[in-house]
Scaffold this active site. Structure first.
Site, PDB file in Angstrom:
ATOM      1  N   TYR A 178      -6.472  -4.490   2.881  1.00  0.00           N
ATOM      2  CA  TYR A 178      -7.605  -5.476   2.722  1.00  0.00           C
ATOM      3  C   TYR A 178      -7.602  -6.852   3.177  1.00  0.00           C
ATOM      4  O   TYR A 178      -8.407  -7.397   3.916  1.00  0.00           O
ATOM      5  CB  TYR A 178      -8.109  -5.029   1.282  1.00  0.00           C
ATOM      6  CG  TYR A 178      -9.439  -6.017   0.742  1.00  0.00           C
ATOM      7  CD1 TYR A 178     -10.518  -5.329   1.392  1.00  0.00           C
ATOM      8  CD2 TYR A 178      -9.362  -6.966  -0.044  1.00  0.00           C
ATOM      9  CE1 TYR A 178     -11.779  -6.082   0.965  1.00  0.00           C
ATOM     10  CE2 TYR A 178     -10.652  -7.886  -0.243  1.00  0.00           C
ATOM     11  CZ  TYR A 178     -11.634  -7.239   0.255  1.00  0.00           C
ATOM     12  OH  TYR A 178     -13.000  -7.834  -0.128  1.00  0.00           O
ATOM     13  N   SER A 200     -12.689 -12.643   1.033  1.00  0.00           N
ATOM     14  CA  SER A 200     -12.288 -12.416  -0.306  1.00  0.00           C
ATOM     15  C   SER A 200     -11.294 -13.691  -0.431  1.00  0.00           C
ATOM     16  O   SER A 200     -10.601 -14.438   0.185  1.00  0.00           O
ATOM     17  CB  SER A 200     -11.419 -11.426  -0.169  1.00  0.00           C
ATOM     18  OG  SER A 200     -10.623 -11.268  -1.478  1.00  0.00           O
TER      19      SER A 200
END
Length: 350
Positions: A210, A197
């Site tokens: 995350y 990400s």
């Protein structure tokens, strides 16, 4: 003393209104993510060198996790259209079989292997069965993941959020890699593509669980790459930007954010399979990582500005709890300053 939030907003406004803004818009367009593709000269070079998705997946077995929908399913179909053979992994058989039909309709070959990737015992059983049935796994795309957007203030009593996120985003791909890497090293070829990400590069607030889980896999595979390079194994980390999939639907403000479509995200992964880069990162991700290395304090201000502009979602706060009165997106729309901020930091999730 000047308010840092106002300073950053002013800088952002100047950038968007001037030549830098035009450049920012150009480098952030989806076509410039990865290597596809206003750079047509590179297409010609790839053609001369025989680099194509068709050649990259020919006579190879590609396993994709999270293949029942979104990026995983679209990437599987893309590989199928290139004549490839894919192993589709996710929890639900029904959706996987729907994806398999689309892969085969596109011209590829698909195999369905349902597996709960949060079950550490189920993963080796699935991987061993795939290798027993098909002989090998040549390309592994670790795409399945869980995203949690919740501020620290709302997380004090939610340690399980961190456990669940690490379980699926880190331990599951590690367990799977440990099953397939021995065969890859023995055969002298293997490619692991990890869908990471942009948040790892930007350290996006509210995404602590995350980002930490994605960063852990990034760092682990960096260490593994040094050990397996001479064995013909390659690791590619894709710092994916925000993609419009069901995973982000709980955060309604993302409807107003610039985001890739699953098709565009699949292009990024296909490009990674073809070129086997160590990193695939968007322009803002590179800029944020560089700025953070030079001045973490400046990036703290930028991240702080984003944190204040975009509140926790209703899902994070608990359904029915009202948004803070001062929130610029309390009514589901973005203020002009927030719109500018999302454009300059295009692709990042706030």
């Amino acid at each position: 003393m000047a308010n840092p939030l106002n300073q950053i907003s002013n800088l952002v406004s100047q950038a968007v209104s001037g030549p830098v803004g035009a450049l920012t818009d150009a480098v952030h367009r989806p076509s410039s993510v990865g290597r596809h593709r206003p750079l047509y000269g590179l297409n010609v070079l790839d053609a001369l060198r025989g680099k194509s998705l068709e050649n990259s997946v020919k006579d190879k077995v590609t396993l994709i996790t999270g293949a029942s929908s979104g990026i995983g399913a679209t990437t599987a179909i893309r590989i199928g259209a290139a004549g490839g053979e894919v192993v589709l992994v996710a929890r639900g058989r029904e959706k996987l079989e729907e994806t398999a039909k689309l892969v085969e309709a596109a011209g590829g070959k698909a195999h369905v292997y349902p597996c709960d990737l949060s079950d550490m015992d189920a993963i080796p059983q699935m991987a061993q069965q795939v290798q027993a049935d098909l002989g090998q796994i040549d390309i592994l795309v670790n795409n399945a993941g869980r995203s949690i957007r919740r501020s620290l203030e709302l997380s004090y009593d939610r340690f399980h959020d961190y456990e669940r996120t690490m379980q699926l985003n880190y331990f599951a791909p590690v367990r799977l890699c440990l099953e397939v890497l021995p065969g890859m090293r023995e055969r002298g070829f293997g490619h692991v593509v990890n869908v990471s990400s942009i948040g790892v590069q930007t350290r996006a607030p509210r995404f602590g669980a995350y980002v930490a889980s994605k960063a852990a896999l990034d760092m682990l595979c960096d260490t593994w790459q040094a050990e397996t390079r001479d064995d013909g194994v390659r690791f590619s980390t894709v710092h994916m930007v925000l993609v419009r999939t069901p995973m982000i639907s709980a955060t309604t403000i993302y409807q107003k954010f610039p985001a890739l479509t699953p098709d565009e995200a699949a292009d990024v992964l296909a490009d990674a399979i073809v070129h086997q880069p160590r990193r695939v990162s968007p322009a803002f991700g590179h800029a944020a990582a560089f700025a953070d290395a030079i001045s973490p304090q400046f990036m703290d201000m930028v991240r702080g500005a984003g944190f204040k502009m975009f509140p926790d979602s209703k899902a994070a706060r608990g359904e029915g709890q009202p948004a803070p009165a001062e929130a610029p997106v309390a009514d589901g729309s973005l203020t002009p300053a927030a719109k500018i901020f999302t454009e300059v930091t295009r692709g990042n999730h706030w």
